[in-house]
Design an enzyme around this catalytic site. Structure first.
Site, mmCIF file in Angstrom:
data_model
loop_
_atom_site.group_PDB
_atom_site.id
_atom_site.type_symbol
_atom_site.label_atom_id
_atom_site.label_comp_id
_atom_site.label_asym_id
_atom_site.label_seq_id
_atom_site.Cartn_x
_atom_site.Cartn_y
_atom_site.Cartn_z
ATOM 1 C CE1 TYR A 1 7.733 -4.056 -2.753
ATOM 2 C CE2 TYR A 1 8.484 -2.381 -4.313
ATOM 3 C CZ TYR A 1 7.949 -2.721 -3.090
ATOM 4 O OH TYR A 1 7.617 -1.723 -2.206
ATOM 5 C CB SER B 1 12.705 -3.607 7.019
ATOM 6 O OG SER B 1 13.058 -2.466 6.316
ATOM 7 N N GLY C 1 17.321 -10.099 4.565
ATOM 8 C CA GLY C 1 16.559 -10.630 3.438
ATOM 9 C C GLY C 1 15.352 -11.454 3.845
ATOM 10 C CD GLU D 1 15.725 -0.289 0.431
ATOM 11 O OE1 GLU D 1 16.050 0.057 1.571
ATOM 12 O OE2 GLU D 1 15.160 -1.366 0.190
ATOM 13 C CG ASP E 1 10.621 -1.298 4.600
ATOM 14 O OD1 ASP E 1 9.427 -1.514 4.881
ATOM 15 O OD2 ASP E 1 11.238 -1.938 3.726
ATOM 16 C CB THR F 1 -0.911 0.042 1.246
ATOM 17 O OG1 THR F 1 -0.093 -0.164 2.404
ATOM 18 C CG2 THR F 1 -1.979 -1.043 1.189
HETATM 19 P P1 ADP Z 1 15.180 -7.007 3.902
HETATM 20 O O1 ADP Z 1 15.238 -5.526 3.977
HETATM 21 O O2 ADP Z 1 13.799 -7.541 3.932
HETATM 22 O O3 ADP Z 1 16.044 -7.690 4.913
HETATM 23 P P2 ADP Z 1 16.358 -6.438 1.349
HETATM 24 O O4 ADP Z 1 16.617 -7.282 0.149
HETATM 25 O O5 ADP Z 1 15.560 -5.219 1.209
HETATM 26 O O6 ADP Z 1 15.744 -7.420 2.463
HETATM 27 O O7 ADP Z 1 17.735 -5.980 1.998
HETATM 28 C C1 ADP Z 1 18.739 -6.914 2.287
HETATM 29 C C2 ADP Z 1 20.068 -6.361 1.816
HETATM 30 O O8 ADP Z 1 20.462 -5.263 2.656
HETATM 31 C C3 ADP Z 1 21.206 -7.356 1.940
HETATM 32 O O9 ADP Z 1 21.284 -8.158 0.784
HETATM 33 C C4 ADP Z 1 22.415 -6.437 2.078
HETATM 34 O O10 ADP Z 1 22.786 -5.926 0.818
HETATM 35 C C5 ADP Z 1 21.864 -5.283 2.893
HETATM 36 N N1 ADP Z 1 22.057 -5.492 4.344
HETATM 37 C C6 ADP Z 1 21.108 -5.529 5.290
HETATM 38 N N2 ADP Z 1 21.637 -5.717 6.518
HETATM 39 C C7 ADP Z 1 22.964 -5.823 6.350
HETATM 40 C C8 ADP Z 1 24.072 -6.032 7.241
HETATM 41 N N3 ADP Z 1 23.912 -6.207 8.537
HETATM 42 N N4 ADP Z 1 25.323 -6.075 6.682
HETATM 43 C C9 ADP Z 1 25.507 -5.912 5.364
HETATM 44 N N5 ADP Z 1 24.501 -5.723 4.485
HETATM 45 C C10 ADP Z 1 23.238 -5.671 4.957
HETATM 46 MG MG MG Z 2 14.474 -4.165 2.595
#
Ligand code: ADP
Ligand code: MG
Length: 392
Positions: free
Chosen positions: A233, A130, A126, A169, A181, A40
């Site tokens: 997405y 978030s 992932g 982002e 987020d 949303t």
């Molecule tokens: P979500 O936000 O749901 O966890 P996303 O695909 O939006 O999934 O974001 C995940 C990405 O953010 C990872 O692949 C990495 O690139 C980055 N990331 C998140 N947390 C970390 C971390 N602690 N160290 C390094 N990269 C991170």
């Molecule tokens: Mg994310």
């Protein structure tokens, strides 16, 4: 989950490994779980997230040159990038989420220094919880303090930091997410859900203290693959944009729920009809869910969780075997309601579970996954945690 104290000391140690000295400070920001209101945000709609107790910590110190050097406990490599080189796609990979924040704040006219940064996190990466915004917002909090921007001190300043993180982002990491987020990580509160209007960016806190009513929010990270940067997405976003254009409205938020049937009849295509039906009914469910929480009516909230999941499964087509299994198993074991949360195609689900059923529901979900030969899921109960902050 590691305690805040141990994460602060771990990230400080990692920083010392990187630089040989102690950091100027440590900042953190929470992951989030959305109670309801999925897909949303980019339709100017409503959502109702909470901040998680799981947080991402950054230890940081200013550098004399305009270079960003970063290291994460969740990654192998050290990345170094001159701030002048930061651009869409540069640096690639995870460092984009940090570099993008510095880029976005510099673009706003702030004098942003080079930084050494170490990262450690208890947010599953992932999993639809978030981790990306937690990382961006922890970095934004650090920059605000280290560059003397003073943006953490007010909701307006925090909203400005959230906007910089969204730009980071979308533009530098090139993940086309909405603003839920980052707004959550900057503006959430303990024991409250954040009713977020993604058209006006106005927020309202709604009480969220399930334990006081004998319930818990059980999150299940299904471990099913989830990559927001893949095409699904973006394709949902495009379909919403196309439907809005066909209907002559600036966003699907403009559509009246009461006129839904007549509106759907105007659309050219059944897929668009289903996408619009999800978005319009989901925004309405967020309103009803906030009212249910304010009235302590958890049974009503649970029913809305179930309806939301069905809408995402059938109309928005973003669920998957693991999400349906986790939610279905939770319901079969007495949950008041359950739904997938986050972008979809894997990631996490949530269930409204009696406190004394947390363990049995966790085990039942694990057994259901094992019986189908799926990767073991990870379930944990969460409470609503606070926003981005300086830890020391
Ligand atoms: P979500 O936000 O749901 O966890 P996303 O695909 O939006 O999934 O974001 C995940 C990405 O953010 C990872 O692949 C990495 O690139 C980055 N990331 C998140 N947390 C970390 C971390 N602690 N160290 C390094 N990269 C991170
Ligand atoms: Mg994310």
């Amino acid at each position: 989950m590691s305690s805040p104290e141990s994460l602060v000391s771990r990230v400080t140690g990692l920083f010392a490994d990187l630089t040989g000295s102690a950091p100027e400070g440590v900042w953190s920001a929470p992951g989030r779980v959305n109670l309801i209101g999925e897909h949303t945000d980019y339709n100017d709609g409503l959502c109702l997230p909470i901040g998680l107790p799981q947080r991402t910590y950054v230890a940081a110190t200013r550098r004399a040159d305009r270079t960003l050097r970063v290291r994460s406990a969740q990654r192998q490599e050290v990345v170094e990038v001159p701030l002048a080189d930061v651009a869409p796609g540069t640096p690639g990979g995870w460092a984009a989420y940090l570099a993008g924040v510095l880029w976005a704040l510099a673009r706003e006219g702030y004098d942003v220094p080079g930084l050494d940064v170490a990262v450690d996190s208890s947010v599953p990466v992932g999993a639809g919880l978030s981790s990306s915004a937690a990382l961006e917002c922890a970095v934004a909090a650090a920059v605000s303090d280290l560059a003397g921007l003073g943006l953490l001190g007010s909701d307006g300043g925090r909203a400005a930091l959230a906007r910089a993180c969204i730009a980071a982002e979308n533009t530098i990491a090139q993940a086309p997410t909405g603003g839920m987020d980052q707004s959550t990580a900057m503006l959430c509160r303990d024991r409250a859900a954040l009713l977020l209007d993604c058209r006006s960016w106005r927020t309202r806190l709604v009480p969220f203290d399930l334990a006081a009513h004998g319930y818990a929010l059980l999150v299940t990270d299904t471990r099913a693959s989830h990559a927001l940067v893949d095409g699904q997405y973006g394709s949902r976003r495009d379909q919403c944009r196309q439907a809005a254009a066909e209907l002559g409205v600036s966003s699907l938020r403009e559509l009246e729920p009461a006129d839904l049937d007549a509106t759907l009849a105007l659309l050219s295509d059944d897929v668009l009809r289903r996408r619009v039906r999800h978005v319009v009914t989901e925004i309405e469910r967020v309103r009803t869910a906030a009212a249910a929480l304010e009235a302590d009516d958890l049974a009503a909230l649970g029913a809305l969780f179930d309806a939301s999941h069905d809408s995402m499964r059938v109309d928005y087509e973003i669920s998957c075997l693991e999400l349906d299994l986790a939610t279905g198993t939770a319901r079969a074991h007495g949950a008041l309601g359950a739904r997938m949360t986050g972008g979809g195609f894997g990631g996490s689900s949530i269930a409204l579970v009696a406190l004394d059923a947390v363990e049995s529901t966790t085990n039942a979900i694990a057994e259901a996954f094992a019986a189908r030969g799926l990767v073991a899921p990870v379930s944990f109960a969460v409470t609503a945690g606070g926003p981005a902050r300086r830890d020391c």
